[in-house]
Structures are given as C-alpha cells and as structure tokens.
Design an enzyme around this catalytic site. Structure first.
Site, PDB file in Angstrom:
ATOM      1  CG  HIS A  25       7.207   9.743  25.472  1.00 40.33           C
ATOM      2  ND1 HIS A  25       7.570   8.678  26.280  1.00 40.33           N
ATOM      3  CD2 HIS A  25       7.854  10.827  25.973  1.00 40.33           C
ATOM      4  CE1 HIS A  25       8.401   9.112  27.227  1.00 40.33           C
ATOM      5  NE2 HIS A  25       8.585  10.399  27.065  1.00 40.33           N
ATOM      6  CG  ASP A  50      26.373  -2.899  11.351  1.00 40.66           C
ATOM      7  OD1 ASP A  50      25.791  -2.690  10.268  1.00 40.66           O
ATOM      8  OD2 ASP A  50      27.492  -3.453  11.415  1.00 40.66           O
TER       9      ASP A  50
END
Length: 432
Positions: free
Chosen positions: A149, A371
């Site tokens: 983060h 994908d």
C-alpha cells in the site's frame, strides 16, 4: 488444506530500467500509507485439455517480466519506508504452490483464503510486490497478487494486473502514468514510521483483535435492485442511489444498530445521542482538474466522512444514503487543492469510537475482466482476515457484475447482533 511451495524466485523486468528512472519519488499521499500488502486473489478454472500447469507457469512468468518494464517501481525496493523507491530491477518475489484437490472442493472461508497468500507480509516495507500462484492438483488456479500500500491503491493494483493479463494474451496493454509525485509532492518527511503508517488509518492492539470475527455477505443483483428501488422510492432531492451507496447504507445501518445494543457502558451513556461515523475511501483521479487517467500510478485517494446521529427511533436508510452522497461530494476540487498543499484532509484515529466504520469499495475496477489467456476469473476476493481491522467493510463486485460482495470484521458480540438484523438478511446471504 495443505499448501506445498514448489518454487520461489525473483521475476525481473525483461529490459533494464533507464538510469534516469532509477530513483522513483513517492508522493505525499504515498508517504502516509501503511506499509502492508493488500492481496487480490483471483480464482480460475482453465480447461485442462487446452493447458497444463508448466505452460501456464512459463507464460505467466514471461508476461510478468515484460509487464515490469512498464511498471518498473514495482520491481524496485522501497527505501527509508517513506519517500522513494530504488528502481534496481531486483524483481518481484514469485512463489508457486501445489494444493491437493480441486478448487471447487473447498468451502472458502476467510481462514482458508488466508493460506493462499504469501506468509511473509513483513516484506511490504521493502519489497513492493509478492505474487503467489497456487495450482490445484485436481484443477484450478488461484493467483494472489500482493502490492504494498506504500506505493499504490486499488486502482494501481487493478491497472497493473490487467496490464499483466493483457500482455499474457498478446493484446495492447496499459502503461502507467507517473504524475502523483508531481501533483502531491512531499513537503517534509514524516518524523517516524508510526506517523507514516497511521495517518488516516485506525490500528488496534493485538489484544483487542482476539475477539474479532470476519464474515462475507453477498447481495445478488436482484436483491441489490430491490434495495435500490426501496431506497429510491423515499428519496426526494438526491439522485437514485448506486448499488455501492445502497449496500453501504444498509451495512452501516445494521452495524450501528448492533453497536448501540452491544456498546460498552461509557458509550451508552454518551450525551447527546450517540453519533456514528463512516470513513469512506474516495478515488480522486476523476475529480482532479484536469481528470487523471485510471492508469495513474500511486495512492490517489482521500477520505470522506459521513456522520449520523443514532436516535431512539432508529436510523432511516434513505437518510444514510444522503449522508454518504454528501460526504463523497465534499471531496471536490477545493478539497483536492488542500491535499496538494499537504493540508490534512483526512480524519485521524484519535476520535475513533466503537460505532465508527471504515468503507473501502473495490467495485467497478474490472477485476472480473482479468484474463491471462485461460478465461476470466470465477471469483475475485481478498484475504479479509489479514487486511481488515475492526469495523472495516470491504465491497467487491460479484461475477455477474450487478451484485455486491461485502467483507466485514466486528467484535463477536456485535457480529452476532449484526447478523440477526432481519432487514439485512432480507437482502444478503451470509458466508463464513
């Protein structure tokens, strides 16, 4: 579930980073983010007749290496935990595991999901990213991407993973833009690691976490539509609520009502009537002037605070939706200018109370479009046990796209009361 590590290596960029890009400065918004990984777990069921694990492994590693040339800070090392990344091309730690059984054999509780995540999370102060690819012997793959983060937010994670997947498919892939450090420069380094990790975030001692419980709730598309319609029928001045606004309001209402019943004596004696606050993470890329692209790299968000008074007559859903909308609308250009001047526009945790909540939405980041060449994911989720603190709420898309999946962590007594709320159960299905 037995997870066996079968390989561990560093994947480096396919081309060396230019010398003039070796020092990557962080922004003032990066500076105050916690040094922790936020895992994204993607489950796939590729056709075993078309692919095999060895070819998938080689393809993922090669495409990752090519992607890191564009996202070169992710392959570097964070220095001083505050202000810059040394883009040394040391690479991303890449782990592969083998798991007995099919991915469909498991009932995925938060505890089982935790086993799909690299265990050495303390690396987040130095190593920007760790990736673990879990192969199920009986079929299925779970790809876990952990990015610190300190260098980026959910939009950054989504851009990186989508770009990696596009590279794997051999189609045009997004490249990041590095403008955050110019728009939000660091005026003065934070005085300590504690300052770096806690501004705008609540943290609890380990002793306080012992009684915490994490649950997953799923609002399917039809239930979300019904909830939006119910709220929309009572609104007079505000726009029709989005699915995120509607679900957020219902979760907040149910949690605060449970909190009133289970709150400690000091909170029950609060006068005037108790107040609950919700701190909402707001992506400000499109709120900038001019707007930034979704591929803008870094932590480019702020916090909005919605407040509600808990009266003896209860709390209205439509009122909470309005308060959430007004709070998010308040993160406007003037707010962003104050951010750019490094004025503290975020709430600190000094006033954090038993009935305050933190909302983070991962909806609308196209995570179900990722994908790698063997199909889109069947499920996208996170390691809620590790990521969530007390009173945190994470929202994510469902695969169908119109529903919402929510993770929430509460104290046991409050969770029991929360899960008995009939209005909540009318719209949500609860999972462990």
């Amino acid at each position: 579930m037995e997870v066996e590590v079968i390989s561990n290596e560093n994947i480096k960029p396919s081309s060396p980073t230019d010398h003039d890009l070796k020092t990557f400065k962080l922004s003032s918004l990066d500076q105050y983010r916690p040094s922790e990984y936020i895992p994204i777990i993607l489950f796939y069921n590729p056709d075993p007749t078309d692919t095999n694990n060895d070819s998938i492994s080689d393809h993922l590693k090669k495409s990752l290496s090519n992607t890191l040339t564009r996202f070169y800070p992710i392959a570097g090392r964070i220095k001083d935990n505050t202000t810059w990344v040394d883009c040394t091309d040391e690479g991303v730690e890449y782990i592969e595991t083998r798991i007995n059984g099919k991915v469909s054999d498991f009932t995925w509780t938060s505890e089982l999901l935790h086993q799909l995540v690299p265990v050495h999370t303390n690396l987040a102060t130095v190593v920007p990213a760790v990736i673990q690819v879990n192969f199920f012997d009986g079929g299925g793959i779970a790809i876990t991407v952990c990015i610190s983060h300190k260098i980026g937010d959910t939009s950054t994670y989504a851009t990186f993973i989508n770009s990696w997947a596009a590279t794997a498919r051999g189609v045009p892939a997004a490249s990041p833009t590095f403008v955050s450090q110019t728009l939000f420069p660091i005026s003065a380094p934070a005085t300590s690691d504690t300052d770096n990790d806690q501004r705008g975030f609540h943290r609890l001692d380990d002793e306080e976490n012992e009684d915490l419980v994490t649950k997953r709730l799923v609002f399917d598309g039809e239930k979300v539509s019904a909830l939006r319609e119910r709220i929309g029928d009572t609104l007079t001045t505000l726009k029709y609520p989005t699915r995120v606004e509607a679900v957020s309001a219902l979760l907040w209402k149910s949690a605060m009502e449970a909190g009133v019943v289970t709150s400690p004596p000091a909170a029950k004696d609060q006068k005037p009537e108790p107040v609950s606050e919700m701190y909402i993470v707001v992506n400000v890329r499109k709120k900038m002037d001019p707007p930034l692209s979704d591929s803008s790299f870094g932590n480019i968000f702020s916090m909005a605070t919605a407040k509600a008074t808990i009266t003896s007559g209860g709390v209205d859903l439509d009122d909470l939706v309005g308060r959430i909308w007004v709070a998010i609308s308040g993160v406007d250009r003037d707010h962003i200018k104050r951010m750019q001047n490094d004025e503290d526009c975020e709430e600190d945790d000094e006033g954090y109370e038993y009935n305050d909540y933190w909302l983070m939405s991962w909806c609308n980041f196209s995570l179900y479009e990722i994908d790698f060449g063997f199909g889109k994911p069947d499920w996208v989720t996170t390691d809620a046990v590790e990521v969530l603190d007390e009173n945190d709420i994470y929202l994510m898309d469902t695969k169908a796209g119109k529903g919402v999946e929510a993770w929430i962590k509460l104290k046991q007594e409050k969770m029991d009361m929360f899960l008995s709320n009939q209005e909540l159960l009318e719209f949500a299905t609860v999972f462990d």
